[in-house]
Design an enzyme around this catalytic site. Sequence first.
Site, PDB file in Angstrom:
ATOM      1  N   ARG A   1       1.764   8.391  12.582  1.00 15.36           N
ATOM      2  CA  ARG A   1       1.384   9.629  13.294  1.00 15.36           C
ATOM      3  C   ARG A   1      -0.133   9.864  13.315  1.00 15.36           C
ATOM      4  O   ARG A   1      -0.689  10.341  14.301  1.00 15.36           O
ATOM      5  CB  ARG A   1       2.069  10.823  12.596  1.00 15.36           C
ATOM      6  CG  ARG A   1       1.707  12.190  13.118  1.00 15.36           C
ATOM      7  CD  ARG A   1       2.048  13.296  12.110  1.00 15.36           C
ATOM      8  NE  ARG A   1       1.290  13.157  10.876  1.00 15.36           N
ATOM      9  CZ  ARG A   1       1.633  13.798   9.743  1.00 15.36           C
ATOM     10  NH1 ARG A   1       2.728  14.534   9.709  1.00 15.36           N
ATOM     11  NH2 ARG A   1       0.903  13.645   8.651  1.00 15.36           N
TER      12      ARG A   1
ATOM     13  N   ARG B   1     -11.150   4.593   9.215  1.00 17.18           N
ATOM     14  CA  ARG B   1     -10.216   3.833   8.366  1.00 17.18           C
ATOM     15  C   ARG B   1      -8.925   3.584   9.142  1.00 17.18           C
ATOM     16  O   ARG B   1      -8.656   4.272  10.132  1.00 17.18           O
ATOM     17  CB  ARG B   1      -9.925   4.583   7.075  1.00 17.18           C
ATOM     18  CG  ARG B   1      -9.328   5.922   7.290  1.00 17.18           C
ATOM     19  CD  ARG B   1      -9.028   6.661   6.024  1.00 17.18           C
ATOM     20  NE  ARG B   1      -8.755   8.045   6.356  1.00 17.18           N
ATOM     21  CZ  ARG B   1      -8.966   9.053   5.510  1.00 17.18           C
ATOM     22  NH1 ARG B   1      -9.464   8.808   4.334  1.00 17.18           N
ATOM     23  NH2 ARG B   1      -8.723  10.275   5.879  1.00 17.18           N
TER      24      ARG B   1
ATOM     25  N   PHE C   1      14.957  19.622  -2.079  1.00 21.27           N
ATOM     26  CA  PHE C   1      13.583  19.159  -2.335  1.00 21.27           C
ATOM     27  C   PHE C   1      13.389  17.749  -1.778  1.00 21.27           C
ATOM     28  O   PHE C   1      12.350  17.428  -1.191  1.00 21.27           O
ATOM     29  CB  PHE C   1      13.309  19.179  -3.852  1.00 21.27           C
ATOM     30  CG  PHE C   1      12.030  18.505  -4.287  1.00 21.27           C
ATOM     31  CD1 PHE C   1      12.064  17.271  -4.908  1.00 21.27           C
ATOM     32  CD2 PHE C   1      10.803  19.119  -4.085  1.00 21.27           C
ATOM     33  CE1 PHE C   1      10.897  16.641  -5.308  1.00 21.27           C
ATOM     34  CE2 PHE C   1       9.622  18.491  -4.485  1.00 21.27           C
ATOM     35  CZ  PHE C   1       9.672  17.248  -5.091  1.00 21.27           C
TER      36      PHE C   1
ATOM     37  N   TYR D   1       0.846  -1.208   0.000  1.00 16.02           N
ATOM     38  CA  TYR D   1       0.000   0.000   0.000  1.00 16.02           C
ATOM     39  C   TYR D   1       0.878   1.253   0.000  1.00 16.02           C
ATOM     40  O   TYR D   1       0.661   2.185  -0.784  1.00 16.02           O
ATOM     41  CB  TYR D   1      -0.946   0.049   1.210  1.00 16.02           C
ATOM     42  CG  TYR D   1      -1.717   1.356   1.229  1.00 16.02           C
ATOM     43  CD1 TYR D   1      -1.302   2.411   2.038  1.00 16.02           C
ATOM     44  CD2 TYR D   1      -2.791   1.560   0.365  1.00 16.02           C
ATOM     45  CE1 TYR D   1      -1.956   3.636   1.989  1.00 16.02           C
ATOM     46  CE2 TYR D   1      -3.441   2.780   0.314  1.00 16.02           C
ATOM     47  CZ  TYR D   1      -3.031   3.813   1.124  1.00 16.02           C
ATOM     48  OH  TYR D   1      -3.655   5.037   1.057  1.00 16.02           O
TER      49      TYR D   1
HETATM   50  C1  IN0 Z   1       6.095  14.301  -2.215  1.00 14.41           C
HETATM   51  C2  IN0 Z   1       7.175  14.140  -1.157  1.00 14.41           C
HETATM   52  C3  IN0 Z   1       8.557  13.905  -1.737  1.00 14.41           C
HETATM   53  C4  IN0 Z   1       9.425  14.959  -1.907  1.00 14.41           C
HETATM   54  C5  IN0 Z   1      10.729  14.714  -2.398  1.00 14.41           C
HETATM   55  C6  IN0 Z   1      11.176  13.436  -2.708  1.00 14.41           C
HETATM   56  C7  IN0 Z   1      10.285  12.348  -2.534  1.00 14.41           C
HETATM   57  C8  IN0 Z   1      10.720  11.033  -2.846  1.00 14.41           C
HETATM   58  C9  IN0 Z   1       9.845   9.975  -2.673  1.00 14.41           C
HETATM   59  C10 IN0 Z   1       8.529  10.189  -2.206  1.00 14.41           C
HETATM   60  C11 IN0 Z   1       8.089  11.464  -1.893  1.00 14.41           C
HETATM   61  C12 IN0 Z   1       8.945  12.570  -2.048  1.00 14.41           C
HETATM   62  O1  IN0 Z   1       7.228  15.219  -0.236  1.00 14.41           O
HETATM   63  C13 IN0 Z   1       5.984  15.722   0.180  1.00 14.41           C
HETATM   64  C14 IN0 Z   1       6.241  16.668   1.351  1.00 14.41           C
HETATM   65  C15 IN0 Z   1       4.950  17.424   1.689  1.00 14.41           C
HETATM   66  O2  IN0 Z   1       4.064  17.590   0.895  1.00 14.41           O
HETATM   67  N1  IN0 Z   1       4.889  17.845   2.956  1.00 14.41           N
HETATM   68  C16 IN0 Z   1       3.705  18.550   3.401  1.00 14.41           C
HETATM   69  C17 IN0 Z   1       3.276  17.931   4.708  1.00 14.41           C
HETATM   70  C18 IN0 Z   1       2.292  16.910   4.507  1.00 14.41           C
HETATM   71  O3  IN0 Z   1       2.224  16.081   5.437  1.00 14.41           O
HETATM   72  O4  IN0 Z   1       1.528  17.010   3.545  1.00 14.41           O
HETATM   73  C19 IN0 Z   1       4.028  19.941   3.794  1.00 14.41           C
HETATM   74  O5  IN0 Z   1       3.079  20.693   3.856  1.00 14.41           O
HETATM   75  O6  IN0 Z   1       5.198  20.160   4.090  1.00 14.41           O
HETATM   76  C20 IN0 Z   1       4.997  14.632   0.576  1.00 14.41           C
HETATM   77  O7  IN0 Z   1       4.721  14.420   1.782  1.00 14.41           O
HETATM   78  N2  IN0 Z   1       4.423  13.928  -0.447  1.00 14.41           N
HETATM   79  C21 IN0 Z   1       4.742  14.140  -1.819  1.00 14.41           C
HETATM   80  C22 IN0 Z   1       3.723  14.217  -2.778  1.00 14.41           C
HETATM   81  C23 IN0 Z   1       4.055  14.498  -4.094  1.00 14.41           C
HETATM   82  C24 IN0 Z   1       5.399  14.722  -4.465  1.00 14.41           C
HETATM   83 CL1  IN0 Z   1       5.787  15.118  -6.094  1.00 14.41          CL
HETATM   84  C25 IN0 Z   1       6.418  14.629  -3.519  1.00 14.41           C
HETATM   85  C26 IN0 Z   1       3.266  13.050  -0.115  1.00 14.41           C
HETATM   86  C27 IN0 Z   1       3.625  11.532  -0.011  1.00 14.41           C
HETATM   87  C28 IN0 Z   1       2.316  10.807   0.316  1.00 14.41           C
HETATM   88  C29 IN0 Z   1       4.630  11.315   1.081  1.00 14.41           C
HETATM   89  C30 IN0 Z   1       4.179  11.027  -1.315  1.00 14.41           C
END
Ligand code: IN0
Length: 411
Positions: free
Chosen positions: A219, A229, A289, A172
């Site tokens: 968390r 869920r 990033f 998942y």
């Molecule tokens: C992310 C990831 C992310 C960034 C950089 C490299 C990555 C490599 C593998 C997987 C994910 C990676 O970073 C974001 C961070 C983010 O959105 N933080 C939010 C807090 C939050 O909890 O939402 C903030 O407001 O700071 C991330 O959490 N995800 C994400 C989504 C799309 C992309 Cl392109 C990159 C979400 C998730 C579910 C962890 C993939």
Amino acid sequence: MAFIDWVLHPTELWAAFWFFMRHAPPDEKTVKLQVSGDMKRCYDFLEMTSRSFAAVIQELNPKLRDGICLFYLVLRGLDTIEDDMTIPGARKRHLLETFHEIIYQKGWTFKESGPDEKDALLLVEFDIVINEFLRLPTEFQDVIADITRRMGAGMAKYTRARVESLEDYNEYCHYAAGLVGHGLSRLFAVSGLEDKSVGEQLELANSMGLFLQKTNITRDINEDVLDGRCFWPKAVWSKYADSEEHLIDRENRDKGMEALNEMCTNVLQHIPDVLEYLNQIQEPSVFRFCAIPQVMAIATIVLCYDNSRVLDGNVKIRKGEALKLISQATTLDNVKRTFYRYIEQLERKNQPDNPMHNQVAKIIDRTKKDIARTLKGGAPVDFTKEYLVLILFFFTITTFFYSYLTEKSSF
Ligand code: IN0
């Protein structure tokens, strides 16, 4: 953040000062100014979905910035449909499984989101995201569409399957976040800013996603259970509770804590891959990033470990702490020092009577050795305490001296 928190964490106050000096308007505006029309609206959506992370995406190298902004918004769109408990199962599965085709349909919008979906507006104006997506180089479109197809299919499967085993849990999290790591790594390589091997080492990229997703799932247990869920694998929580509700029940707190600590330990196993992945990244804005969400995650999972408040509601790291982490996520050595500092914090929390003590102690030892071995200057020494004592010492000296002078002058 309460005033006392800033006093007790002067280094965070300093970091906050620097962060705001660096991010004081109009600099963010300059980026938006350079983009107009639909792309400007897309950066507005990005700000709405995650303020702090939007700034990090806007600081990306121009070769990647718009592509990753649109990838983020497409995934946030998919996530908003998956999270929406008001969309009937069959309709939701169809949307998830065809979202990779929808992103090519000019004019497509979605106005059926439930009232509590915070990113519903993104779907109402999704036609704007599609316009800009279709303006991306095809090699970017292909990566984003491929990841969206596989993630949609995986999410659709888990709308009717429960996370039973640890394998399900890893699967998942692969669909929800591991695939994001795959997609980003391929975009980094396609952009030419990173070596093409980065787009091939997909096991490491998967671990980057699992470290973030598993930290969020661990968390958010209280919030998720109250929403009806649960993403904690049954194979873990059923050892400590008869139901998800019983897991967070105060009556069953001791057992609940054992389950929480086992979930936290499961996250820590991905640290070696995360540091090895970051070791590959050369371009500074890409490094930040990738590194910023990872240092936020290690701080969050150490906060969650053995912390009863997780089962009662959601815990978050302090704003000042987050700003300090962002300001220090500049180089691999700095990120390693940050991981080392939090692993030391975990060591202080890892009580001998905690059933997970030995397993966690092994991970702590191995991680500290790995970091100390590869870090210039060896294991980092945390001088914070020394600084505090020094500041306190000077403070007392000056107050003493001042009162002595004022007293002498009053005679
Ligand atoms: C992310 C990831 C992310 C960034 C950089 C490299 C990555 C490599 C593998 C997987 C994910 C990676 O970073 C974001 C961070 C983010 O959105 N933080 C939010 C807090 C939050 O909890 O939402 C903030 O407001 O700071 C991330 O959490 N995800 C994400 C989504 C799309 C992309 Cl392109 C990159 C979400 C998730 C579910 C962890 C993939």
